[in-house]
Design an enzyme around this catalytic site. Structure first.
Site, PDB file in Angstrom:
ATOM      1  N   ASP A 173       4.702 -13.206 -25.076  1.00  0.00           N
ATOM      2  CA  ASP A 173       3.751 -12.161 -25.662  1.00  0.00           C
ATOM      3  C   ASP A 173       4.306 -11.333 -26.546  1.00  0.00           C
ATOM      4  OD1 ASP A 173       1.512 -10.894 -26.173  1.00  0.00           O
ATOM      5  OD2 ASP A 173       1.091 -10.085 -24.171  1.00  0.00           O
ATOM      6  N   GLY A 221       5.841 -17.588 -13.579  1.00  0.00           N
ATOM      7  CA  GLY A 221       5.005 -18.505 -14.154  1.00  0.00           C
ATOM      8  C   GLY A 221       5.109 -19.631 -14.657  1.00  0.00           C
TER       9      GLY A 221
HETATM   10  P1  IMP Z   1       6.019 -10.058 -22.843  1.00  0.00           P
HETATM   11  O1  IMP Z   1       7.431  -9.226 -22.504  1.00  0.00           O
HETATM   12  O2  IMP Z   1       4.986  -9.345 -23.510  1.00  0.00           O
HETATM   13  O3  IMP Z   1       6.458 -11.319 -23.941  1.00  0.00           O
HETATM   14  O4  IMP Z   1       5.468 -10.646 -21.716  1.00  0.00           O
HETATM   15  C1  IMP Z   1       5.709 -11.894 -21.070  1.00  0.00           C
HETATM   16  C2  IMP Z   1       5.164 -12.181 -19.895  1.00  0.00           C
HETATM   17  O5  IMP Z   1       4.042 -11.373 -19.498  1.00  0.00           O
HETATM   18  C3  IMP Z   1       4.957 -13.547 -19.570  1.00  0.00           C
HETATM   19  O6  IMP Z   1       6.262 -14.048 -18.965  1.00  0.00           O
HETATM   20  C4  IMP Z   1       3.918 -13.464 -18.709  1.00  0.00           C
HETATM   21  O7  IMP Z   1       4.192 -13.721 -17.236  1.00  0.00           O
HETATM   22  C5  IMP Z   1       2.986 -12.536 -18.759  1.00  0.00           C
HETATM   23  N1  IMP Z   1       1.799 -12.619 -19.640  1.00  0.00           N
HETATM   24  C6  IMP Z   1       1.801 -12.346 -20.918  1.00  0.00           C
HETATM   25  N2  IMP Z   1       0.463 -13.033 -21.495  1.00  0.00           N
HETATM   26  C7  IMP Z   1       0.036 -13.581 -20.252  1.00  0.00           C
HETATM   27  C8  IMP Z   1      -1.347 -14.237 -20.140  1.00  0.00           C
HETATM   28  O8  IMP Z   1      -1.901 -14.143 -21.160  1.00  0.00           O
HETATM   29  N3  IMP Z   1      -1.582 -14.663 -18.924  1.00  0.00           N
HETATM   30  C9  IMP Z   1      -0.551 -14.503 -17.964  1.00  0.00           C
HETATM   31  N4  IMP Z   1       0.309 -13.864 -18.172  1.00  0.00           N
HETATM   32  C10 IMP Z   1       0.851 -13.292 -19.379  1.00  0.00           C
HETATM   33 MG    MG Z   2       6.155 -14.658 -16.929  1.00  0.00          MG
END
Ligand code: IMP
Ligand code: MG
Length: 172
Positions: free
Chosen positions: A100, A41
């Protein structure tokens, strides 16, 4: 048909990236900066960000996969690609598209710490705080967002939409 609602335009993203690059350039001047992009991403964001810096930096990438269902990560993470340059005693800035829950970046930080860098910080294009479960040292955040799912400018939904020049809220 899913709807794409504009969140950040190409022009707004350029301004935001320039601001972040200015702050990073000031903070890391005369340090040994290594920027580590989290694949996939962050690739568009990192490519734009480094071209706005006025300090030298080295670049590497990591890729982690989080086993989740749908759009939320579970914290069960495995490493798909590790670093390939030496970060011992370097100042590391991890560049992430979205933080997130924070579980993915927390896991990546712990992995990078095992190489004994001098410092580790995080630069996130989007900071989604509502679902945060892990403490993350976000030194630079481009934009704070609510709980919706965002795509474009590198961000995907099922590998779609990464090519869009702006960021959009995806409503299905
Ligand atoms: P976390 O472990 O919940 O912080 O997830 C983070 C990863 O989930 C990020 O690196 C993104 O690749 C993906 N992610 C979380 N939210 C979104 C979103 O709204 N759009 C696209 N990818 C997301
Ligand atoms: Mg990511």
């Amino acid at each position: 048909m899913p709807d794409l609602i504009p969140v950040l335009s190409k022009t707004e993203l350029r301004r935001l990236v320039q601001d972040l690059a200015q702050r990073i350039s000031a903070d890391y001047r005369n340090r040994d900066l290594v920027m580590i992009g989290v694949l996939k991403g962050s690739f568009v964001f990192l490519a734009d960000l480094i071209r706005e810096l006025d300090i030298p930096t080295r670049i590497d990438f990591v890729q982690a996969s989080s086993y989740g269902t749908g759009t939320q990560s579970t914290g069960r993470i495995s490493l798909l690609k590790g670093i390939s340059i030496d970060i011992c005693r370097q100042d590391v800035l991890v560049v992430e598209d979205i933080v997130d829950t924070g579980l993915t970046i927390r896991w990546i930080i712990d992995y990078l710490k095992s190489f004994q860098p001098r410092s580790i910080g995080v630069c996130a294009l989007i900071d989604k705080r509502e679902r945060r479960q892990a403490e993350v040292p976000i030194l630079y955040a481009g934009h704070e967002a609510g709980s919706g799912f965002l795509v474009g400018y590198g961000l995907d939904y099922a590998e779609q939409y990464r090519h869009l020049p702006g960021i959009f809220h995806l409503s299905i």
